[in-house]
Motif scaffolding. Structure first.
Motif, mmCIF file in Angstrom:
data_model
loop_
_atom_site.group_PDB
_atom_site.id
_atom_site.type_symbol
_atom_site.label_atom_id
_atom_site.label_comp_id
_atom_site.label_asym_id
_atom_site.label_seq_id
_atom_site.Cartn_x
_atom_site.Cartn_y
_atom_site.Cartn_z
ATOM 1 N N PRO A 155 29.588 -25.793 33.822
ATOM 2 C CA PRO A 155 28.897 -25.529 35.098
ATOM 3 C C PRO A 155 29.653 -26.142 36.275
ATOM 4 O O PRO A 155 30.193 -27.233 36.183
ATOM 5 N N PHE A 156 29.691 -25.395 37.384
ATOM 6 C CA PHE A 156 30.334 -25.891 38.602
ATOM 7 C C PHE A 156 29.364 -26.718 39.429
ATOM 8 O O PHE A 156 29.770 -27.604 40.156
ATOM 9 N N ALA A 157 28.099 -26.389 39.320
ATOM 10 C CA ALA A 157 27.067 -27.096 40.077
ATOM 11 C C ALA A 157 25.905 -27.376 39.133
ATOM 12 O O ALA A 157 25.928 -26.991 37.975
ATOM 13 N N ASP A 158 24.883 -28.012 39.665
ATOM 14 C CA ASP A 158 23.733 -28.368 38.838
ATOM 15 C C ASP A 158 22.675 -27.265 38.839
ATOM 16 O O ASP A 158 21.648 -27.406 38.197
ATOM 17 N N ALA A 187 17.527 -20.647 30.049
ATOM 18 C CA ALA A 187 17.475 -20.942 31.489
ATOM 19 C C ALA A 187 16.031 -21.068 31.953
ATOM 20 O O ALA A 187 15.721 -21.925 32.794
ATOM 21 N N MET A 188 15.149 -20.248 31.418
ATOM 22 C CA MET A 188 13.732 -20.359 31.785
ATOM 23 C C MET A 188 13.155 -21.672 31.254
ATOM 24 O O MET A 188 12.356 -22.320 31.925
ATOM 25 N N HIS A 189 13.579 -22.067 30.074
ATOM 26 C CA HIS A 189 13.075 -23.293 29.449
ATOM 27 C C HIS A 189 13.582 -24.537 30.182
ATOM 28 O O HIS A 189 12.849 -25.527 30.325
ATOM 29 N N GLU A 190 14.812 -24.510 30.637
ATOM 30 C CA GLU A 190 15.432 -25.679 31.273
ATOM 31 C C GLU A 190 15.588 -25.513 32.788
ATOM 32 O O GLU A 190 16.466 -26.118 33.394
ATOM 33 N N LYS A 191 14.762 -24.696 33.393
ATOM 34 C CA LYS A 191 14.875 -24.370 34.821
ATOM 35 C C LYS A 191 14.825 -25.616 35.707
ATOM 36 O O LYS A 191 15.530 -25.707 36.707
ATOM 37 N N GLU A 192 14.037 -26.554 35.347
ATOM 38 C CA GLU A 192 13.824 -27.744 36.186
ATOM 39 C C GLU A 192 14.862 -28.837 35.961
ATOM 40 O O GLU A 192 15.034 -29.714 36.802
ATOM 41 N N LEU A 200 20.729 -27.292 30.506
ATOM 42 C CA LEU A 200 20.728 -25.952 29.901
ATOM 43 C C LEU A 200 21.837 -25.835 28.878
ATOM 44 O O LEU A 200 21.624 -25.335 27.762
ATOM 45 N N ARG A 201 22.991 -26.322 29.226
ATOM 46 C CA ARG A 201 24.140 -26.265 28.313
ATOM 47 C C ARG A 201 23.852 -27.040 27.030
ATOM 48 O O ARG A 201 24.107 -26.554 25.928
ATOM 49 N N GLU A 202 23.313 -28.228 27.162
ATOM 50 C CA GLU A 202 22.968 -29.035 25.987
ATOM 51 C C GLU A 202 21.897 -28.351 25.145
ATOM 52 O O GLU A 202 21.974 -28.340 23.913
ATOM 53 N N LEU A 255 26.762 -17.166 35.732
ATOM 54 C CA LEU A 255 28.167 -17.324 35.375
ATOM 55 C C LEU A 255 28.387 -16.975 33.895
ATOM 56 O O LEU A 255 29.323 -16.236 33.555
ATOM 57 N N LEU A 256 27.525 -17.473 33.042
ATOM 58 C CA LEU A 256 27.644 -17.184 31.611
ATOM 59 C C LEU A 256 27.450 -15.698 31.322
ATOM 60 O O LEU A 256 28.234 -15.077 30.592
ATOM 61 N N ILE A 257 26.420 -15.122 31.902
ATOM 62 C CA ILE A 257 26.112 -13.710 31.666
ATOM 63 C C ILE A 257 27.208 -12.813 32.240
ATOM 64 O O ILE A 257 27.618 -11.832 31.596
ATOM 65 N N ASP A 258 27.703 -13.138 33.416
ATOM 66 C CA ASP A 258 28.795 -12.353 34.004
ATOM 67 C C ASP A 258 30.044 -12.401 33.130
ATOM 68 O O ASP A 258 30.735 -11.387 32.952
ATOM 69 N N ASN A 259 30.302 -13.567 32.569
ATOM 70 C CA ASN A 259 31.461 -13.703 31.691
ATOM 71 C C ASN A 259 31.306 -12.834 30.449
ATOM 72 O O ASN A 259 32.257 -12.157 30.031
#
Length: 174
Positions: free
Chosen positions: A80-83, A133-138, A144-146, A91-95
């Protein structure tokens, strides 16, 4: 009566010729079919020898695609480039989408079942990333990565399932 015996003589002379003609017809018809089948086999064998390297190259590219969109490899390769979770998700989906679009032409060299499984693996991976992403939105992108890495370490990824099918299909070529 004499005419009848003369007709029977003609028939007696013609009968062997008719029998030989019928036998010759069936013999040559069988021989012609056999030669046609042999020619088709040789043409098919030559075409197979020419297309086999292309098909194998296609399977190699699809294997690389599956390796690159496998969540375990994808998450390690793309940091990730940002938080922001949404940016990292995008970014992941686009890749994944770019990798898939880059290899979309390979579907003409593989069976429809194989291509459908590869497409399903891509869609399932995207779906799981969106769920994560929905689960780790906050919590942020690193969280999210972890979460995704932990989730995919415990089970077989969609890419691994598709890879097993690709290997099976390549084994059938030989």
């Amino acid at each position: 009566m004499e005419e009848m015996s003369q007709v029977l003589q003609y028939v007696a002379y013609l009968l062997p010729a008719i029998v030989v003609g019928i036998v010759s017809y069936f013999f040559f018809r069988g021989h012609t079919k056999n030669e046609e089948g042999r020619r088709r086999y040789l043409i098919q064998k030559e075409a197979q020898n020419k297309i086999l390297p292309t098909r194998l190259q296609s399977y190699e590219r699809l294997t690389l695609l599956l390796e690159r969109i496998d969540p375990n490899n994808l998450l390690i390769r793309i940091k990730p480039f940002a938080d922001d979770v949404e940016k990292y998700e995008k970014l992941l989906i686009d890749n994944i989408e770019k990798e898939f679009e880059h290899n979309v032409t390979q579907q003409i060299y593989v069976s429809p079942e194989c291509w459908n499984l590869i497409s399903a693996a891509k869609n399932a991976t995207i779906h799981l990333i969106r769920q994560g992403a929905m689960h780790e939105k906050e919590n942020g992108a690193d969280s999210l990565r972890e979460y995704l890495l932990r989730h995919f370490m415990e089970e077989i990824t969609p890419s691994q399932k598709a890879m097993a099918y690709v290997k099976k299909e390549v084994a059938e070529l030989f």
